[in-house]
Design an enzyme around this catalytic site. Structure first.
Site, PDB file in Angstrom:
ATOM      1  N   HIS A 104     -20.660 -30.605 -37.011  1.00 43.98           N
ATOM      2  CA  HIS A 104     -20.459 -31.496 -38.159  1.00 43.98           C
ATOM      3  C   HIS A 104     -20.044 -30.628 -39.361  1.00 43.98           C
ATOM      4  O   HIS A 104     -20.399 -29.445 -39.426  1.00 43.98           O
ATOM      5  CB  HIS A 104     -21.754 -32.184 -38.574  1.00 43.98           C
ATOM      6  CG  HIS A 104     -22.460 -32.947 -37.504  1.00 43.98           C
ATOM      7  ND1 HIS A 104     -21.933 -34.073 -36.909  1.00 43.98           N
ATOM      8  CD2 HIS A 104     -23.682 -32.783 -36.945  1.00 43.98           C
ATOM      9  CE1 HIS A 104     -22.817 -34.559 -36.038  1.00 43.98           C
ATOM     10  NE2 HIS A 104     -23.874 -33.790 -36.036  1.00 43.98           N
TER      11      HIS A 104
ATOM     12  N   CYS B 107     -29.990 -33.470 -36.779  1.00 46.46           N
ATOM     13  CA  CYS B 107     -29.216 -32.274 -37.106  1.00 46.46           C
ATOM     14  C   CYS B 107     -28.640 -32.339 -38.523  1.00 46.46           C
ATOM     15  O   CYS B 107     -28.760 -31.394 -39.308  1.00 46.46           O
ATOM     16  CB  CYS B 107     -28.105 -32.085 -36.080  1.00 46.46           C
ATOM     17  SG  CYS B 107     -27.208 -33.606 -35.695  1.00 46.46           S
TER      18      CYS B 107
HETATM   19  P1  NAD Z   1     -29.632 -36.303 -24.000  1.00 48.87           P
HETATM   20  O1  NAD Z   1     -29.100 -37.591 -23.545  1.00 48.87           O
HETATM   21  O2  NAD Z   1     -28.813 -35.073 -23.876  1.00 48.87           O
HETATM   22  O3  NAD Z   1     -31.006 -36.003 -23.238  1.00 48.87           O
HETATM   23  C1  NAD Z   1     -32.008 -36.962 -23.066  1.00 48.87           C
HETATM   24  C2  NAD Z   1     -32.821 -36.626 -21.839  1.00 48.87           C
HETATM   25  O4  NAD Z   1     -33.882 -37.565 -21.734  1.00 48.87           O
HETATM   26  C3  NAD Z   1     -32.017 -36.698 -20.543  1.00 48.87           C
HETATM   27  O5  NAD Z   1     -32.352 -35.586 -19.744  1.00 48.87           O
HETATM   28  C4  NAD Z   1     -32.499 -37.997 -19.883  1.00 48.87           C
HETATM   29  O6  NAD Z   1     -32.469 -37.958 -18.484  1.00 48.87           O
HETATM   30  C5  NAD Z   1     -33.939 -38.061 -20.382  1.00 48.87           C
HETATM   31  N1  NAD Z   1     -34.494 -39.407 -20.422  1.00 48.87           N
HETATM   32  C6  NAD Z   1     -33.879 -40.568 -20.739  1.00 48.87           C
HETATM   33  N2  NAD Z   1     -34.751 -41.590 -20.645  1.00 48.87           N
HETATM   34  C7  NAD Z   1     -35.935 -41.050 -20.265  1.00 48.87           C
HETATM   35  C8  NAD Z   1     -37.206 -41.592 -19.987  1.00 48.87           C
HETATM   36  N3  NAD Z   1     -37.452 -42.901 -20.110  1.00 48.87           N
HETATM   37  N4  NAD Z   1     -38.213 -40.761 -19.597  1.00 48.87           N
HETATM   38  C9  NAD Z   1     -38.006 -39.429 -19.486  1.00 48.87           C
HETATM   39  N5  NAD Z   1     -36.799 -38.859 -19.727  1.00 48.87           N
HETATM   40  C10 NAD Z   1     -35.785 -39.661 -20.120  1.00 48.87           C
HETATM   41  O7  NAD Z   1     -30.111 -36.532 -25.503  1.00 48.87           O
HETATM   42  P2  NAD Z   1     -30.122 -35.465 -26.681  1.00 48.87           P
HETATM   43  O8  NAD Z   1     -28.767 -35.350 -27.236  1.00 48.87           O
HETATM   44  O9  NAD Z   1     -30.856 -34.242 -26.260  1.00 48.87           O
HETATM   45  O10 NAD Z   1     -30.964 -36.264 -27.779  1.00 48.87           O
HETATM   46  C11 NAD Z   1     -32.366 -36.337 -27.711  1.00 48.87           C
HETATM   47  C12 NAD Z   1     -32.905 -36.666 -29.085  1.00 48.87           C
HETATM   48  O11 NAD Z   1     -32.546 -35.614 -29.979  1.00 48.87           O
HETATM   49  C13 NAD Z   1     -32.379 -37.947 -29.715  1.00 48.87           C
HETATM   50  O12 NAD Z   1     -33.388 -38.503 -30.533  1.00 48.87           O
HETATM   51  C14 NAD Z   1     -31.238 -37.459 -30.585  1.00 48.87           C
HETATM   52  O13 NAD Z   1     -30.926 -38.331 -31.639  1.00 48.87           O
HETATM   53  C15 NAD Z   1     -31.823 -36.157 -31.083  1.00 48.87           C
HETATM   54  N6  NAD Z   1     -30.828 -35.179 -31.520  1.00 48.87           N
HETATM   55  C16 NAD Z   1     -29.701 -34.961 -30.794  1.00 48.87           C
HETATM   56  C17 NAD Z   1     -28.774 -34.041 -31.242  1.00 48.87           C
HETATM   57  C18 NAD Z   1     -27.507 -33.789 -30.490  1.00 48.87           C
HETATM   58  O14 NAD Z   1     -26.531 -33.381 -31.067  1.00 48.87           O
HETATM   59  N7  NAD Z   1     -27.449 -34.000 -29.207  1.00 48.87           N
HETATM   60  C19 NAD Z   1     -29.007 -33.319 -32.412  1.00 48.87           C
HETATM   61  C20 NAD Z   1     -30.210 -33.501 -33.102  1.00 48.87           C
HETATM   62  C21 NAD Z   1     -31.105 -34.447 -32.647  1.00 48.87           C
END
Ligand code: NAD
Length: 347
Positions: A226, A147
């Site tokens: 942010h 992000c």
């Molecule tokens: P999150 O924890 O909200 O969601 C992750 C999902 O993946 C969950 O539903 C979990 O059950 C699932 N999961 C975990 N291990 C797994 C596996 N082995 N197999 C299948 N599913 C699995 O995470 P998020 O915040 O959505 O982040 C996901 C990615 O996006 C990360 O790389 C993060 O850095 C990036 N990101 C997050 C944000 C944010 O603000 N949340 C912003 C930009 C990028």
């Protein structure tokens, strides 16, 4: 590469903060078909996906009994989802995507998009729609940057399109956790990142390689957005403040907050987008305070707010098209913006 429906068949692995938003966005696109999402256990997110009628596939470690007991009809396993897809958007937590790539996507020879929590080197390239759409064309493994990097990438590309940037200094005031996350903090502390530069500057260079970007970062106890405080040193004759405002105003996915609206904080931005009926209260644009933007000598100063949960959603959609079709960047960004209801800008 498009399936028999004429649409790109997209599967979502990892249905969390990012995965569920990308799923909704894919479902809205006229040229894409959401063929399913993965579930590991029953929870409110899976309940909603089930209510939407989306096919649900179980991960290998899924609690099937718990899912079935709560009325979730599991259509198949993760292998079936991958087999039926043209591309997977991986929304698993940071550093899990790299394992999913080795375990599932490479053996199945399926294209996959990863998120910003992965290391850049795990993908063939990193991606931001405006900055380097073409780099992803035809690639199999691409990482949509985080992000903060997406926000900086969009802004610096828009400035660099018009003026030569000598150097960038940015301080990133980072939200502690996402609003839904009840288990982490800090709750009452400000935590500086003691690594200088923070990882964000080098990450911007994965999508815009030729600009020197030095970033400092602190984490603060807020969940909403942010805020980036930027000082951009320009080479040559500097523009006027008005010229910069005009350039940013006509840039895709940049929203200038006018002083007159009285929006002076991230809290008011969140309230404004809820009043505008944005789904989930999301704002996928960089939000720049016009009153705080000024050119002094060779330096451009500004503040922008970044909604961490949603800013990467349109980039994931454009990345799918870059990897699976021959649609141009302008065409894809316009289509994404029109379908997601983002203000379309003619440049
Ligand atoms: P999150 O924890 O909200 O969601 C992750 C999902 O993946 C969950 O539903 C979990 O059950 C699932 N999961 C975990 N291990 C797994 C596996 N082995 N197999 C299948 N599913 C699995 O995470 P998020 O915040 O959505 O982040 C996901 C990615 O996006 C990360 O790389 C993060 O850095 C990036 N990101 C997050 C944000 C944010 O603000 N949340 C912003 C930009 C990028």
């Amino acid at each position: 590469m498009v399936g028999t429906t004429g649409k790109i068949k997209v599967g979502i692995v990892g249905y969390g903060t990012i995965g569920k938003r990308v799923a909704d966005a894919v479902d809205m696109q006229p040229d894409m078909e959401l063929i399913g999402i993965t579930a590991r256990s029953y929870n409110f997110r899976i309940e909603v996906a089930n209510k939407k009628g989306w096919p649900i596939y179980a991960t290998e470690d899924a609690d099937l009994e718990h899912l079935q007991k709560n009325g979730i009809r599991v259509k198949g396993d993760i292998h079936t989802l991958i087999r039926n897809a043209d591309i997977i958007v991986d929304g698993t937590p940071g550093n899990v995507g790299v394992e999913m790539k080795k375990k599932y996507y490479e053996p199945a020879k399926i294209k996959a998009i990863f998120q910003g929590g992965e290391a850049a080197k795990m993908a063939q390239c990193s991606f931001n729609a405006d900055a380097n759409f073409e780099d992803a064309c035809g690639k199999d493994y691409v990482r949509v940057v985080s992000c903060n990097t997406t926000g900086m990438g969009r802004l610096l590309k828009a400035v660099a399109d018009k003026w030569k940037i000598k150097k960038v200094h940015a301080t990133l005031v980072r939200r502690a956790v996402d609003p839904v996350d009840v288990k982490k903090g800090p709750v009452n502390a400000i935590v500086p990142s003691l690594k200088v530069p923070s990882h964000h500057g080098p990450d911007v260079n994965t999508i815009i390689p030729d600009i020197e970007v030095i970033t400092l970062a602190v984490i603060v106890p807020t969940t909403l957005m942010h805020v980036h405080c930027l000082e951009i040193e320009l080479d040559g004759k500097p523009p006027t403040t008005e010229e910069v405002v005009q350039q940013l105003d006509r840039t895709h996915r940049i929203f200038m907050l006018r002083g007159e609206t009285g929006v002076t904080s991230t809290a008011e931005i969140m309230e404004l987008v809820k009043d505008l009926h944005h789904q989930r209260g999301d704002v996928v644009d960089n939000c720049i305070w016009q009153k705080g933007l000024s050119v002094k000598g060779q330096n451009l100063f500004l503040f922008q707010a970044i909604h961490q949960e949603s800013i990467v959603v349109p980039e994931n959609i454009d990345c799918i098209r870059a990897m699976c079709t021959d649609m141009s960047k302008e065409e894809s960004m316009k289509l994404t913006d029109r379908i997601l209801g983002i203000k379309i800008k003619e440049r």
